[in-house]
Scaffold this active site. Sequence first.
Site, PDB file in Angstrom:
ATOM      1  N   LYS A 232       0.813  -1.224   0.000  1.00 40.56           N
ATOM      2  CA  LYS A 232       0.000   0.000   0.000  1.00 40.56           C
ATOM      3  C   LYS A 232       0.845   1.273   0.000  1.00 40.56           C
ATOM      4  CE  LYS A 232      -4.430  -1.799   1.174  1.00 40.56           C
ATOM      5  NZ  LYS A 232      -5.477  -2.013   2.156  1.00 40.56           N
ATOM      6  N   ARG A 267      -3.656  -9.994   4.878  1.00 42.43           N
ATOM      7  CA  ARG A 267      -4.044 -10.053   3.459  1.00 42.43           C
ATOM      8  C   ARG A 267      -2.826  -9.633   2.642  1.00 42.43           C
ATOM      9  NH1 ARG A 267      -6.275  -6.738  -0.383  1.00 42.43           N
ATOM     10  NH2 ARG A 267      -7.894  -7.674  -1.689  1.00 42.43           N
TER      11      ARG A 267
HETATM   12  N1  HH2 Z   1      -7.482  -3.717   0.752  1.00 43.52           N
HETATM   13  C1  HH2 Z   1      -7.815  -3.782  -0.562  1.00 43.52           C
HETATM   14  C2  HH2 Z   1      -8.931  -4.519  -0.972  1.00 43.52           C
HETATM   15  N2  HH2 Z   1      -9.665  -5.210  -0.083  1.00 43.52           N
HETATM   16  N3  HH2 Z   1     -10.054  -5.900   2.138  1.00 43.52           N
HETATM   17  C3  HH2 Z   1      -9.741  -5.872   3.433  1.00 43.52           C
HETATM   18  N4  HH2 Z   1     -10.446  -6.566   4.328  1.00 43.52           N
HETATM   19  N5  HH2 Z   1      -8.681  -5.130   3.896  1.00 43.52           N
HETATM   20  C4  HH2 Z   1      -7.908  -4.394   3.052  1.00 43.52           C
HETATM   21  O1  HH2 Z   1      -6.971  -3.715   3.521  1.00 43.52           O
HETATM   22  C5  HH2 Z   1      -8.213  -4.410   1.655  1.00 43.52           C
HETATM   23  C6  HH2 Z   1      -9.326  -5.180   1.228  1.00 43.52           C
HETATM   24  C7  HH2 Z   1      -6.983  -3.055  -1.568  1.00 43.52           C
HETATM   25  O2  HH2 Z   1      -5.988  -3.892  -2.119  1.00 43.52           O
HETATM   26  P1  HH2 Z   1      -6.090  -4.641  -3.522  1.00 43.52           P
HETATM   27  O3  HH2 Z   1      -7.200  -5.637  -3.523  1.00 43.52           O
HETATM   28  O4  HH2 Z   1      -4.785  -5.227  -3.890  1.00 43.52           O
HETATM   29  O5  HH2 Z   1      -6.366  -3.495  -4.566  1.00 43.52           O
HETATM   30  P2  HH2 Z   1      -7.662  -3.045  -5.360  1.00 43.52           P
HETATM   31  O6  HH2 Z   1      -8.698  -2.629  -4.378  1.00 43.52           O
HETATM   32  O7  HH2 Z   1      -7.171  -1.901  -6.209  1.00 43.52           O
HETATM   33  O8  HH2 Z   1      -8.142  -4.202  -6.179  1.00 43.52           O
END
Ligand code: HH2
Length: 288
Positions: A232, A267
């Site tokens: 992040k 995660r």
């Molecule tokens: N962060 C993201 C997405 N989902 N869910 C939880 N519970 N906690 C988090 O910190 C979290 C989440 C963002 O990361 P990512 O899925 O890699 O990116 P994007 O939302 O751009 O798909």
Amino acid sequence: MSHVAGATAGAARVRWQDGGLEFDTPRVMGVLNVTPDSFSDGGRFVDPAAAVDHAHAMAEAGAAIIDIGAESTRPGATPVSAAEELDRLLPVLEGLVTKLGVPISVDTGKPEVITAVTGAGASLINDVQALRMPGALEAVAGADCAVCLMHMQGEPRTMQAQPRYHDVVGEVGDFLVARAIACEDAGIAHDHILIDPGFGFGKTSAHNLLLLQHLSELLDLGYPVLVGLSRKSTIGEVSGVKMPEDRLAGSLAAASLAVWLGASVVRAHDVAATVQALAVIHATRRQV
Ligand code: HH2
């Protein structure tokens, strides 16, 4: 309650019909984004065959659960309809359920998506909106699945414009406990609930670092804590590393700190490295 270094989240458990996750050791949730626009891996796994292969690779690398997301939540991301989400999710779920060997989580908050994916075998709903969308609470309560409730200030399109708090740790904790109580009032069992402070969701780097430093306070709420810090922007900001995919070392440091402070689930995009880091934290904690 003691949350000094070395304290453990204990043998908490999150359940669903055919099993559940035991948290006597820290667990890794592998991230699988079947999106064209996710912040660090957008476009890599839109092909269902590539997504299925990556899920298997993460399970083999030690992920205890795979989290599939079909709508990016990055700041400024374009919302996706329920139909589009399901078009992206269902072929991947169908390719994995019964074959993967680890449970599947779906990153969604839309009631119709929750009902469809739990019907197709998803065991956990990971909702960055903490089931605030009308009908979402009822959809989870009516399915046999667990839920991760995440804190977010605002909504993805604008959340990073001007995040503001008087007391970020207190406000995030109050929100999460209120949502958890709403879930239990709707019939979702206590041991079906995880909570997550939502790093980067309507928070500056200072807010994120304070939340990490005070993570143990969230344990007092009585639910296992999941953290998502992998790649992040806060890691980029404090280390000066621009590209998300180059932030592995910082992500491992953050994951290790979070688990040392009591987080049960991390995660992560880089599963093998995170599993290795958490094994060291866990082994060290057992000596304390
Ligand atoms: N962060 C993201 C997405 N989902 N869910 C939880 N519970 N906690 C988090 O910190 C979290 C989440 C963002 O990361 P990512 O899925 O890699 O990116 P994007 O939302 O751009 O798909």
